[in-house]
Design an enzyme around this catalytic site. Structure first.
Site, PDB file in Angstrom:
ATOM      1  N   TYR A 277      -1.535  -0.347  10.900  1.00 13.33           N
ATOM      2  CA  TYR A 277      -1.786  -0.731   9.503  1.00 13.33           C
ATOM      3  C   TYR A 277      -0.563  -0.375   8.660  1.00 13.33           C
ATOM      4  O   TYR A 277      -0.087  -1.193   7.865  1.00 13.33           O
ATOM      5  CB  TYR A 277      -3.049  -0.040   8.959  1.00 13.33           C
ATOM      6  CG  TYR A 277      -3.302  -0.372   7.499  1.00 13.33           C
ATOM      7  CD1 TYR A 277      -3.653  -1.671   7.117  1.00 13.33           C
ATOM      8  CD2 TYR A 277      -3.156   0.588   6.493  1.00 13.33           C
ATOM      9  CE1 TYR A 277      -3.861  -2.006   5.778  1.00 13.33           C
ATOM     10  CE2 TYR A 277      -3.367   0.267   5.158  1.00 13.33           C
ATOM     11  CZ  TYR A 277      -3.718  -1.031   4.803  1.00 13.33           C
ATOM     12  OH  TYR A 277      -3.919  -1.352   3.479  1.00 13.33           O
TER      13      TYR A 277
ATOM     14  N   SER B 130       0.868  -1.190   0.000  1.00 15.20           N
ATOM     15  CA  SER B 130       0.000   0.000   0.000  1.00 15.20           C
ATOM     16  C   SER B 130       0.896   1.229   0.000  1.00 15.20           C
ATOM     17  O   SER B 130       2.086   1.143   0.329  1.00 15.20           O
ATOM     18  CB  SER B 130      -0.836  -0.006   1.286  1.00 15.20           C
ATOM     19  OG  SER B 130      -1.495   1.227   1.485  1.00 15.20           O
TER      20      SER B 130
HETATM   21  P1  NDP Z   1     -11.660  -5.647   0.473  1.00 20.95           P
HETATM   22  O1  NDP Z   1     -12.098  -5.495   1.898  1.00 20.95           O
HETATM   23  O2  NDP Z   1     -12.652  -5.349  -0.589  1.00 20.95           O
HETATM   24  O3  NDP Z   1     -11.083  -7.121   0.250  1.00 20.95           O
HETATM   25  C1  NDP Z   1     -10.274  -7.750   1.210  1.00 20.95           C
HETATM   26  C2  NDP Z   1     -10.186  -9.224   0.897  1.00 20.95           C
HETATM   27  O4  NDP Z   1      -9.330  -9.834   1.871  1.00 20.95           O
HETATM   28  C3  NDP Z   1     -11.535  -9.921   0.987  1.00 20.95           C
HETATM   29  O5  NDP Z   1     -11.670 -10.809  -0.088  1.00 20.95           O
HETATM   30  C4  NDP Z   1     -11.458 -10.681   2.307  1.00 20.95           C
HETATM   31  O6  NDP Z   1     -12.200 -11.907   2.196  1.00 20.95           O
HETATM   32  C5  NDP Z   1      -9.966 -10.989   2.379  1.00 20.95           C
HETATM   33  N1  NDP Z   1      -9.548 -11.248   3.748  1.00 20.95           N
HETATM   34  C6  NDP Z   1      -9.520 -10.387   4.799  1.00 20.95           C
HETATM   35  N2  NDP Z   1      -9.130 -11.040   5.907  1.00 20.95           N
HETATM   36  C7  NDP Z   1      -8.888 -12.333   5.540  1.00 20.95           C
HETATM   37  C8  NDP Z   1      -8.473 -13.497   6.228  1.00 20.95           C
HETATM   38  N3  NDP Z   1      -8.210 -13.479   7.538  1.00 20.95           N
HETATM   39  N4  NDP Z   1      -8.328 -14.646   5.542  1.00 20.95           N
HETATM   40  C9  NDP Z   1      -8.598 -14.679   4.219  1.00 20.95           C
HETATM   41  N5  NDP Z   1      -9.009 -13.619   3.504  1.00 20.95           N
HETATM   42  C10 NDP Z   1      -9.161 -12.469   4.177  1.00 20.95           C
HETATM   43  O7  NDP Z   1     -10.392  -4.705   0.336  1.00 20.95           O
HETATM   44  P2  NDP Z   1      -9.351  -4.470  -0.860  1.00 20.95           P
HETATM   45  O8  NDP Z   1      -9.691  -5.249  -2.050  1.00 20.95           O
HETATM   46  O9  NDP Z   1      -9.184  -3.019  -0.984  1.00 20.95           O
HETATM   47  O10 NDP Z   1      -8.033  -5.043  -0.159  1.00 20.95           O
HETATM   48  C11 NDP Z   1      -7.165  -5.961  -0.760  1.00 20.95           C
HETATM   49  C12 NDP Z   1      -5.746  -5.646  -0.328  1.00 20.95           C
HETATM   50  O11 NDP Z   1      -5.375  -4.384  -0.855  1.00 20.95           O
HETATM   51  C13 NDP Z   1      -5.542  -5.565   1.175  1.00 20.95           C
HETATM   52  O12 NDP Z   1      -4.324  -6.209   1.499  1.00 20.95           O
HETATM   53  C14 NDP Z   1      -5.446  -4.067   1.431  1.00 20.95           C
HETATM   54  O13 NDP Z   1      -4.692  -3.771   2.585  1.00 20.95           O
HETATM   55  C15 NDP Z   1      -4.759  -3.620   0.160  1.00 20.95           C
HETATM   56  N6  NDP Z   1      -4.906  -2.207  -0.191  1.00 20.95           N
HETATM   57  C16 NDP Z   1      -6.139  -1.633  -0.304  1.00 20.95           C
HETATM   58  C17 NDP Z   1      -6.247  -0.305  -0.634  1.00 20.95           C
HETATM   59  C18 NDP Z   1      -7.558   0.400  -0.712  1.00 20.95           C
HETATM   60  O14 NDP Z   1      -7.573   1.632  -0.660  1.00 20.95           O
HETATM   61  N7  NDP Z   1      -8.674  -0.307  -0.875  1.00 20.95           N
HETATM   62  C19 NDP Z   1      -5.045   0.498  -0.936  1.00 20.95           C
HETATM   63  C20 NDP Z   1      -3.802  -0.205  -0.766  1.00 20.95           C
HETATM   64  C21 NDP Z   1      -3.754  -1.507  -0.427  1.00 20.95           C
HETATM   65  P3  NDP Z   1     -13.124 -12.546   3.316  1.00 20.95           P
HETATM   66  O15 NDP Z   1     -13.628 -11.427   4.182  1.00 20.95           O
HETATM   67  O16 NDP Z   1     -14.214 -13.244   2.539  1.00 20.95           O
HETATM   68  O17 NDP Z   1     -12.236 -13.506   4.011  1.00 20.95           O
HETATM   69  C1  8X3 Z   2      -5.046   1.543   1.908  1.00 24.57           C
HETATM   70  C2  8X3 Z   2      -4.730   2.918   1.535  1.00 24.57           C
HETATM   71  O1  8X3 Z   2      -4.084   5.210   2.440  1.00 24.57           O
HETATM   72  O2  8X3 Z   2      -5.951   4.072   3.512  1.00 24.57           O
HETATM   73  O3  8X3 Z   2      -3.890   0.796   2.083  1.00 24.57           O
HETATM   74  O4  8X3 Z   2      -3.692   3.363   3.878  1.00 24.57           O
HETATM   75  S1  8X3 Z   2      -4.602   3.927   2.918  1.00 24.57           S
END
Ligand code: NDP
Ligand code: 8X3
Length: 256
Positions: free
Chosen positions: A154, A141
């Protein structure tokens, strides 16, 4: 094509978008998450328009024994065709100053974002080595490049992912396995709903003042890196909305 892409956190957001993108390019998929109904719905949707194989794994990446058993128990035909791991499962839980943070939130983030990524990698990397080919994408991220107010734990977990990407690249350089670190800015997914514990109004307000990235943007970027020629690796990709300059600086505003 027999090749499989292994995606964690495929039930939503970036993981789901990656599943759709790689399906559209005719790859088979192993999709993991805890919410099986969401994975079943995604599988049904993809199979309406693509003739590929999709295996679903109900997996909490924090459960190390379950992670290694589920991956080891995959059919030999599947294991020997896995060529790519997208370490995407992750979350932010809460946004509080360090002295007011909830220890259960810290445990959840560290256990999922760092230890979960390690458990999955520990089980998949030997398979990639055996297959003599591989590409690992670790979803870090902008929070893995910068630290912002109340982002403490985080940000620390995503800095750890950034470091692990560098470490994996060193450890796997002799194994024909590429490692790409992906560092997105704000992407509108379920991320903020999870971070703010179901407060959809607060979550929506995060993206109200600018156009965020969408999950599809990240999936397209990952596919672009994946399709680089054999001699090329994109080590580290920071991808931001055009109206976001840093973790906290946005067009016409200074914070969110
Ligand atoms: P979402 O919440 O839409 O998706 C997160 C996914 O992670 C879900 O499919 C969830 O599935 C899965 N997950 C969470 N905890 C677990 C667990 N314990 N075991 C297995 N699966 C798990 O968020 P994003 O798509 O945005 O996030 C994806 C990644 O991108 C994350 O690592 C996040 O930190 C990163 N990210 C996101 C950003 C943003 O602004 N959205 C920016 C930068 C990075 P389920 O709940 O069904 O298990
Ligand atoms: C998710 C983006 O800026 O909320 O990783 O940390 S931020």
């Amino acid at each position: 094509m027999e090749n499989y892409i292994f995606i964690t956190g495929a039930s939503s957001g970036i993981g789901e978008a990656c599943a759709k993108k790689f399906a559209s390019e005719n790859f088979n998929l192993v999709l993991c998450a805890r919410r099986m109904q969401k994975l079943e719905n995604l599988k049904e949707e993809i199979l309406k328009s693509h003739t590929i194989k999709i295996i679903l794994l109900e997996l909490d990446v924090r459960e190390k024994n379950n992670v290694s058993e589920s991956i080891n128990n995959l059919d030999k035909d599947v294991k020997q065709n896995i060529i790519c791991l997208i370490n995407n499962a992750g979350l932010a839980a809460g946004k509080d100053s360090i002295d007011k943070g909830h220890i259960e939130d810290w445990d959840r983030m560290i256990d999922t974002n760092v230890k979960g990524l390690l458990y999955v990698s520990r089980a998949i990397i030997p398979i990639l080595k055996e297959n003599c080919i591989g590409h690992i994408f670790n979803i870090s991220s902008i929070a893995g490049k910068e630290v912002y107010k109340d982002g403490n734990v985080y940000c620390a977990t995503k800095h750890a992912v950034d470091s692990l990407s560098k470490a994996m690249r060193i450890d796997l350089v002799n194994d024909n396995i590429k490692v790409t670190n992906i560092a997105p800015g704000a992407v509108e997914t379920e991320f903020s709903i999870v971070r703010f514990k179901g407060d959809e109004v607060k979550a929506k307000s995060v993206y109200e003042t600018f156009t965020p990235l969408y999950a599809k943007d990240i999936a397209e970027t990952i596919y672009f890196a994946f399709s680089s020629p054999k001699h090329v690796n994109l080590n580290d990709i920071t991808i931001m909305p055009s109206s976001q300059a840093s973790a906290t600086i946005f067009k016409n505003t200074s914070n969110y």
